[in-house]
Motif scaffolding. Structure first.
Motif, PDB file in Angstrom:
ATOM      1  N   VAL A 106      36.879 -13.100  50.336  1.00 32.31           N
ATOM      2  CA  VAL A 106      35.864 -11.993  49.992  1.00 32.31           C
ATOM      3  C   VAL A 106      35.357 -11.143  51.230  1.00 32.31           C
ATOM      4  O   VAL A 106      35.343  -9.576  51.028  1.00 32.31           O
ATOM      5  N   PHE A 107      34.776 -11.815  51.944  1.00 30.09           N
ATOM      6  CA  PHE A 107      34.469 -11.333  53.429  1.00 30.09           C
ATOM      7  C   PHE A 107      35.551 -10.172  53.941  1.00 30.09           C
ATOM      8  O   PHE A 107      35.134  -9.198  54.353  1.00 30.09           O
ATOM      9  N   ARG A 108      36.793 -10.888  54.165  1.00 33.77           N
ATOM     10  CA  ARG A 108      37.841 -10.147  54.606  1.00 33.77           C
ATOM     11  C   ARG A 108      37.982  -8.900  53.832  1.00 33.77           C
ATOM     12  O   ARG A 108      37.934  -7.793  54.387  1.00 33.77           O
ATOM     13  N   LEU A 109      38.087  -9.007  52.389  1.00 37.39           N
ATOM     14  CA  LEU A 109      38.174  -7.972  51.729  1.00 37.39           C
ATOM     15  C   LEU A 109      37.228  -6.711  51.633  1.00 37.39           C
ATOM     16  O   LEU A 109      37.420  -5.446  51.425  1.00 37.39           O
ATOM     17  N   ALA A 116      44.040  -4.181  46.486  1.00 38.79           N
ATOM     18  CA  ALA A 116      42.631  -4.359  46.164  1.00 38.79           C
ATOM     19  C   ALA A 116      41.950  -2.914  45.925  1.00 38.79           C
ATOM     20  O   ALA A 116      40.962  -2.975  45.305  1.00 38.79           O
ATOM     21  N   VAL A 117      42.098  -2.222  46.951  1.00 38.92           N
ATOM     22  CA  VAL A 117      41.435  -0.846  46.963  1.00 38.92           C
ATOM     23  C   VAL A 117      41.980  -0.216  45.479  1.00 38.92           C
ATOM     24  O   VAL A 117      40.945   0.477  45.022  1.00 38.92           O
ATOM     25  N   GLU A 118      43.211  -0.326  45.131  1.00 42.16           N
ATOM     26  CA  GLU A 118      43.347   0.185  43.719  1.00 42.16           C
ATOM     27  C   GLU A 118      42.838  -0.373  42.682  1.00 42.16           C
ATOM     28  O   GLU A 118      42.264   0.265  41.837  1.00 42.16           O
ATOM     29  N   ARG A 119      42.440  -1.828  42.640  1.00 39.24           N
ATOM     30  CA  ARG A 119      41.587  -2.330  41.654  1.00 39.24           C
ATOM     31  C   ARG A 119      40.304  -1.844  41.660  1.00 39.24           C
ATOM     32  O   ARG A 119      39.666  -1.617  40.699  1.00 39.24           O
ATOM     33  N   GLY A 144      28.094  -3.183  43.896  1.00 40.48           N
ATOM     34  CA  GLY A 144      27.540  -4.338  42.903  1.00 40.48           C
ATOM     35  C   GLY A 144      28.609  -5.291  42.836  1.00 40.48           C
ATOM     36  O   GLY A 144      29.641  -5.504  43.179  1.00 40.48           O
ATOM     37  N   LEU A 145      27.991  -6.465  41.979  1.00 43.74           N
ATOM     38  CA  LEU A 145      28.555  -7.796  41.945  1.00 43.74           C
ATOM     39  C   LEU A 145      29.964  -7.503  41.225  1.00 43.74           C
ATOM     40  O   LEU A 145      31.110  -7.992  41.651  1.00 43.74           O
ATOM     41  N   ALA A 146      29.937  -6.832  40.056  1.00 48.09           N
ATOM     42  CA  ALA A 146      31.129  -6.552  39.636  1.00 48.09           C
ATOM     43  C   ALA A 146      32.194  -5.671  40.193  1.00 48.09           C
ATOM     44  O   ALA A 146      33.572  -5.917  39.997  1.00 48.09           O
ATOM     45  N   ALA A 147      31.765  -4.789  41.019  1.00 49.18           N
ATOM     46  CA  ALA A 147      32.814  -4.005  41.975  1.00 49.18           C
ATOM     47  C   ALA A 147      33.576  -4.949  42.807  1.00 49.18           C
ATOM     48  O   ALA A 147      34.718  -4.855  43.045  1.00 49.18           O
ATOM     49  N   VAL A 148      32.639  -5.793  43.331  1.00 48.73           N
ATOM     50  CA  VAL A 148      33.392  -6.794  44.343  1.00 48.73           C
ATOM     51  C   VAL A 148      34.331  -7.661  43.639  1.00 48.73           C
ATOM     52  O   VAL A 148      35.183  -7.997  44.183  1.00 48.73           O
ATOM     53  N   ALA A 149      33.943  -8.034  42.251  1.00 45.20           N
ATOM     54  CA  ALA A 149      34.896  -8.892  41.574  1.00 45.20           C
ATOM     55  C   ALA A 149      36.148  -8.172  41.394  1.00 45.20           C
ATOM     56  O   ALA A 149      37.189  -8.889  41.620  1.00 45.20           O
ATOM     57  N   ALA A 150      36.108  -6.769  41.139  1.00 46.46           N
ATOM     58  CA  ALA A 150      37.329  -6.090  41.117  1.00 46.46           C
ATOM     59  C   ALA A 150      38.050  -6.058  42.207  1.00 46.46           C
ATOM     60  O   ALA A 150      39.444  -6.267  42.186  1.00 46.46           O
ATOM     61  N   LEU A 151      37.531  -5.941  43.394  1.00 48.46           N
ATOM     62  CA  LEU A 151      37.800  -5.810  44.693  1.00 48.46           C
ATOM     63  C   LEU A 151      38.707  -6.953  44.968  1.00 48.46           C
ATOM     64  O   LEU A 151      39.805  -6.999  45.490  1.00 48.46           O
ATOM     65  N   ALA A 152      37.945  -8.047  44.567  1.00 44.83           N
ATOM     66  CA  ALA A 152      38.460  -9.566  45.042  1.00 44.83           C
ATOM     67  C   ALA A 152      39.402  -9.939  43.894  1.00 44.83           C
ATOM     68  O   ALA A 152      40.338 -11.120  44.234  1.00 44.83           O
ATOM     69  N   SER A 156      36.936 -13.762  38.959  1.00 45.68           N
ATOM     70  CA  SER A 156      35.830 -13.477  37.757  1.00 45.68           C
ATOM     71  C   SER A 156      34.577 -13.095  38.504  1.00 45.68           C
ATOM     72  O   SER A 156      34.372 -13.454  39.693  1.00 45.68           O
ATOM     73  N   VAL A 157      33.647 -12.555  37.721  1.00 43.74           N
ATOM     74  CA  VAL A 157      32.089 -12.226  38.177  1.00 43.74           C
ATOM     75  C   VAL A 157      31.637 -13.380  38.527  1.00 43.74           C
ATOM     76  O   VAL A 157      30.690 -13.413  39.485  1.00 43.74           O
ATOM     77  N   ASP A 158      31.801 -14.647  38.011  1.00 45.69           N
ATOM     78  CA  ASP A 158      30.943 -15.949  38.205  1.00 45.69           C
ATOM     79  C   ASP A 158      31.574 -16.371  39.731  1.00 45.69           C
ATOM     80  O   ASP A 158      30.882 -16.819  40.448  1.00 45.69           O
ATOM     81  N   ALA A 159      32.715 -16.288  39.881  1.00 41.83           N
ATOM     82  CA  ALA A 159      33.493 -16.825  40.947  1.00 41.83           C
ATOM     83  C   ALA A 159      33.055 -16.000  42.186  1.00 41.83           C
ATOM     84  O   ALA A 159      32.819 -16.528  43.344  1.00 41.83           O
ATOM     85  N   THR A 160      33.043 -14.546  41.944  1.00 45.41           N
ATOM     86  CA  THR A 160      32.656 -13.661  43.036  1.00 45.41           C
ATOM     87  C   THR A 160      31.164 -14.045  43.464  1.00 45.41           C
ATOM     88  O   THR A 160      30.890 -14.043  44.560  1.00 45.41           O
TER      89      THR A 160
END
Length: 989
Positions: A576-579, A660-663, A589-597, A600-604
């Motif tokens: 996640v840090f790399r991405l 990842a950027v497209e997501r 936001g959390l949900a945006a990081v989850a999309a990038l990675a 799921s929101v919980d795992a992120t």
């Protein structure tokens, strides 16, 4: 009441600034800046409208100043947003800004710190005085009110602000002299004295600093210069203190006491000779006892503390808190006291100065631990941390236990270790702790000892006396550190270049230290040349290396530990840090990081929590994450796949980074669409099927208009950043659709330059893909932005380009919009006659397109234009046509606007009964939708109509009620004007 949940910081000591929860709120309009500055200078006090008008218009307020000022205040509130804007209150007879405490305004913080520094100086606490004064001066970001173009306001306020600034500099210079730092005092006073050559106090300070620095000749030259200036320009001789200084320097005698404390006892600056210290004494040695070889009845006292840094600067608050916790927690009868040892934890990312701070604190409190100081590097950030059993062995040897007597069993080692500490007062400095599990076996079991630990982890499960989290330095601390390493003269010679260097270093202590060390190692370099080398982000980490120190190496220790861990969560956190290195916006936001990675929101959330634990990410507010600039550069190198200077992620289709950027872009597109469904449901919708489908697990939903608007405001900068990124990567569908979904919010917030930029991205993408309908839509939007920016030629060119494409496509709604864009551009330019034919072309196209909201807007616009042109009959027709359309479209606002405008048009024609009937309908509609503006305006016009019919008594209640609605609207001047009309009418009656 002001919202206490958000952190607001107003600034006057430099350009006028507003910071809300770490996000800078720009105030582009100069008169709004003057208005805000005038209110902040009288914070928590009501400022009369007339006084404000005098300041806003620089002593020449217009006739309608009160009304215009009210408009400026409304715009300023909108610019600041709902939270900061709520601090601007309407209070008769003017306005006020409400602050919750001094911390919310830099000027109040400066005054408080300056007064505290003066108090410390009065007590001869020069260390405390210097710390407070440096903190106070660090709040200045430039000249006070730097971007406020108001002579009246500045003439009144700047002299007192400048005097407070000079006094703080003078007292800090004296503090530095008292503390034995003449070089720092000299550099400070020289800079000030050149700006204030007739200020005798500064010249006296300069003479003292030059004398203390071993430059008596320069001190005498300064007296001669001062005397010439005073005699030639002012016709006076220097004062008695200046003359006494000159005489003492000429005679080689001790300098005279300071004028205000001539009776104070002289203070000593040499180490060990201050109050309470006696040369040749130490723990366990009585004053006057002959010194000689010590006779020990137990092993030598360990003294393992590493040496501190000579150039340690800043962190005064943290040093004081840690020292107090380590010494204040000791019971008076220790050793052997009952209780627990003081445990202080210093945590933070690699390179923020944890060890430096801890060593500094340890040396300051060492005298309170006469049985010794133990130090051990536990190597927690590396791949092979020191095992607790090995650490216990090391400590037992230091405490005098022979190797043969150290138990093999770890629990037995712990017991023996605690037994040896039970009757001693020992300080333990445990550096680079991996986690709580590594530290717990090393904690003493009694209260006589103190433990100071550093860790990249928060070690949240530990119960600690003081938990200190270190981040970047304050700017004044970074400046002091840089100057301490390169020398004050070299730092002061190029202040702008030093500022650029510190900004590039992100105030990160290790980066600042390395940059300064590189400059010291290269005397042929200027600070500007180093700043230029650091300016290029791609190679910055390569530049921040000297000898065995490197920012990248420091970060790499923590990252390698994560990436190579057996724990799956640690490895996922590393991913996640790399991405996050791909992210180009601000807080995310959390949900945006989850999309990038693609998780799921919980795992992120779990991965981000792990990253926050080692200070790789920050969570400045719940669910929002940020990465410091240098760490972000490091993440970008990681996501590129190699660690070498200038590396950049290769974002080609098919790579992990591109996907990842497209997501992320897809997530932002669909989130913006959902927000716009509530914020602007009548907008033109575009087909989103060309863009990828979002992950339902991360999708956002909004419950209300207010929620949608709040999200759009919060994410405005990120939506801009992601638009630029997908445009650069030629993700064509996203590059075209995201600007279209964000357009109306940007227009609402008057972010017109961003509209032009993002719509140009959409336009270029549409051209590449041959999407003429998107190209035309972008031209329309660009035209609208240029129109509002009063860039008439550019607006007309874009609108005509849109019209040509819409005509070619046979797009009737698009032709209507383009014709109206041209019309509105002429209207905004005051060219009403030129606007009319374009409105008249747009109107039949709106009818043909059968889009009710578009037709409503055009009818009201053309009706208002007819009124401007004195063609009230045609205005009536336009407004009459709009009303049934609004009813059919269920647009309450459109209905009320039509009724109000129609009433005004009837009034212009003198058709009073019809005017009154339409205005009463508008009043009822406005009450239904609780629109104070609509009701107030309608009642005010109704009163005018009733007066014209010869029924002034009936007009009075309408005006009185209108005044109440204007009170609700926050327009007290308009309300007061109506009440005056009522009073005058009653007086005449």
């Amino acid at each position: 009441m002001p919202d206490a949940a958000s952190q607001i910081r107003f600034g006057l000591l430099g350009p006028v600034s507003v910071d809300l929860d770490g996000v800078v709120v720009g105030i582009p309009a100069s008169r709004q800046r003057i208005l805000l500055a005038a209110l902040l200078l009288r914070a928590n006090h009501t400022v009369d409208t007339a006084e404000l008008a005098d300041q806003v218009w620089d002593g020449k307020p217009p006739t309608a100043a009160t009304t215009t000022l009210r408009s400026y205040m409304m715009r300023l509130r909108r610019t600041l947003g709902p939270v900061a804007g709520a601090r601007l209150l309407t209070r008769a007879p003017g306005y006020r800004v409400e602050l919750l405490d001094d911390a919310e305004l830099d000027l109040l913080r400066f005054d408080a710190l300056r007064r505290r520094g003066q108090g410390a100086a009065a007590r001869l606490d020069w260390t405390g005085a210097a710390a407070d004064l440096r903190a106070a001066l660090g709040l200045w970001r430039g000249a006070a009110l730097e971007d406020v173009p108001a002579g009246v306001l500045k003439d009144r306020e700047i002299p007192s602000l400048q005097e407070g600034l000079i006094q703080a500099h003078e007292l800090l210079a004296r503090s530095d002299l008292e503390l034995g730092h003449p070089g720092e005092a000299l550099a400070r006073v020289l800079r000030l004295q050149s700006e204030h050559p007739y200020r005798e106090q500064l010249s006296c300070l300069l003479m003292r600093a030059q004398f203390a620095a071993g430059r008596p000749t320069e001190a005498l030259d300064e007296f001669a210069r001062l005397r010439r200036s005073l005699v030639d320009e002012l016709g006076v001789e220097p004062g008695p203190h200046s003359r006494a200084l000159q005489a003492a320097i000429l005679a080689g005698a001790p300098l005279p006491p300071w004028p205000l404390d001539a009776g104070a006892a002289p203070t000593e600056n040499a180490l060990g000779t201050g109050p309470g210290a006696s040369a040749g004494t130490g723990p366990g040695t009585a004053a006057g006892t002959p010194s000689g070889p010590a006779v020990l009845d137990r092993p030598a006292v360990p003294a393992q503390l590493p040496g501190g840094l000579r150039d340690f600067t800043g962190r005064a608050g943290q040093v004081d808190a840690l020292c107090e916790a380590l010494t204040g927690a000791l019971p008076p009868d220790a050793p052997g006291g009952v209780g627990t040892a003081a445990l202080c934890l210093v945590s933070g990312a690699g390179g923020v100065g944890k060890t430096t701070l801890a060593v500094r604190v340890a040396h300051q409190v060492a005298a309170g631990f006469p049985d010794g100081q133990l130090f051990l590097d536990l190597r927690g950030s590396g791949r092979r941390p020191l095992a607790p059993a090995d650490a216990l062995s090391s400590f037992l040897r230091a405490l005098g236990v022979p190797d043969a007597s150290i138990p093999r069993d770890e629990q037995e080692r712990e017991a023996l270790y605690r037994s040896h500490l039970a009757t001693r007062r020992v300080l333990l400095l445990l550096d680079d702790v991996r986690d709580a599990a590594q530290l717990r076996p090393l904690l003493p079991g009694s209260a006589g000892c103190g433990v100071l630990a550093t860790s990249r982890s928060r070690c949240a499960t530990l119960s600690v006396s003081v938990r200190t989290e270190l981040g970047a330095l304050e700017r004044n601390e970074a400046e002091a550190l840089f100057a301490a390493i390169v020398g004050a003269a070299r730092a002061l010679a190029e202040p702008e270049a030093v500022t650029r260097i510190l900004d590039a270093c992100d105030m990160h202590p290790l980066a600042v230290r390395i940059a300064a060390a590189r400059l010291v190692a290269r005397p042929d370099w200027s600070a500007a040349s180093l700043a230029d080398r650091l300016a290029e982000r791609r190679g910055r980490l390569h530049e921040l290396v000297v000898d065995d120190l490197g920012v990248r190496v420091s970060f790499g220790l923590s990252y390698d530990t994560l990436a190579g861990a057996d724990c799956e969560l640690d490895r996922e956190a590393a991913r996640v840090f790399r991405l996050l290195g791909l992210w180009q916006g601000g807080e995310i936001g959390l949900a945006a990081v989850a999309a990038l990675a693609d998780r799921s929101v919980d795992a992120t959330r779990q991965a981000l929590d792990r990253l926050a634990d080692i200070h790789f990410v920050r969570e400045p507010r719940a669910g929002r994450f940020a990465v410091h600039d240098l760490l972000h550069l490091f993440a970008r190198e990681l996501v590129a796949g190699e660690l070498f200077a200038g590396s950049e992620p290769e974002l080609r289709p098919g790579t992990e980074g591109y996907a990842a950027v497209e997501r992320l872009g897809t997530w932002y597109l669909h989130a913006a669409y959902q927000a716009m469904e509530l914020y602007k449901p009548e907008r033109r919708r575009f087909d989103l099927s060309e863009a990828p489908e979002p992950d339902p697990d991360t999708a956002l939903r909004f419950d209300s208009y207010a929620d949608a608007l709040a999200w759009l405001d919060l994410e405005q900068g990120n939506l801009h950043a992601v638009t630029v990124q997908v445009g650069e990567l030629r993700m064509e569908a996203l590059a075209q659709l995201i600007p279209m979904e964000t357009l109306h919010h940007l227009l609402h917030r008057r972010e017109l330059d961003i509209v032009v930029e993002t719509q140009t991205i959409s336009l270029e993408s549409a051209r590449r893909t041959g999407r003429l309908e998107h190209e035309a839509s972008s031209y329309n939007s660009i035209a609208h932005a240029h129109m509002e920016l009063k860039q008439i030629d550019e607006a007309l060119a874009a609108a005509h380009a849109a019209l040509e494409i819409h005509t070619r496509l046979g797009d009737v709604p698009g032709r209507a919009a383009a014709n109206e864009s041209i019309a509105m551009t002429y209207y905004f330019a005051g060219r009403h006659e030129d606007a009319l034919p374009w409105f008249e072309r747009a109107l039949p196209l709106r009818r043909e397109a059968a889009h009710p909201f578009g037709l409503l807007a055009t009818l009201n616009n053309v009706g208002l234009l007819y009124l401007e042109l004195g063609r009230a009959e045609e205005a009536v027709q336009a407004f009459q046509e709009s009303i049934p359309i609004a009813r059919q479209a269920d647009s309450v606002i459109g209905l009320g606007a039509g009724q109000l405008n129609l009433g005004e048009a009837y009034l212009a024609l003198g058709r009073l009964p019809e005017a009154m009937a339409s205005l009463r309908e508008a009043i009822a509609t406005g009450r239904d939708c609780d629109d104070p503006q609509m009701v107030g305006n309608s009642l005010s016009l109704l009163g005018d109509a009733l007066t014209s019919t010869g029924e002034p008594d009936e007009a009075l209640p309408a005006w009185e009620e209108a005044a109440e609605w204007y009170d609700r609207l926050g327009e007290p001047e308009t309300a007061a004007g109506l009440r005056r009309r009522v009073a005058e009418a009653r007086a005449e009656g």
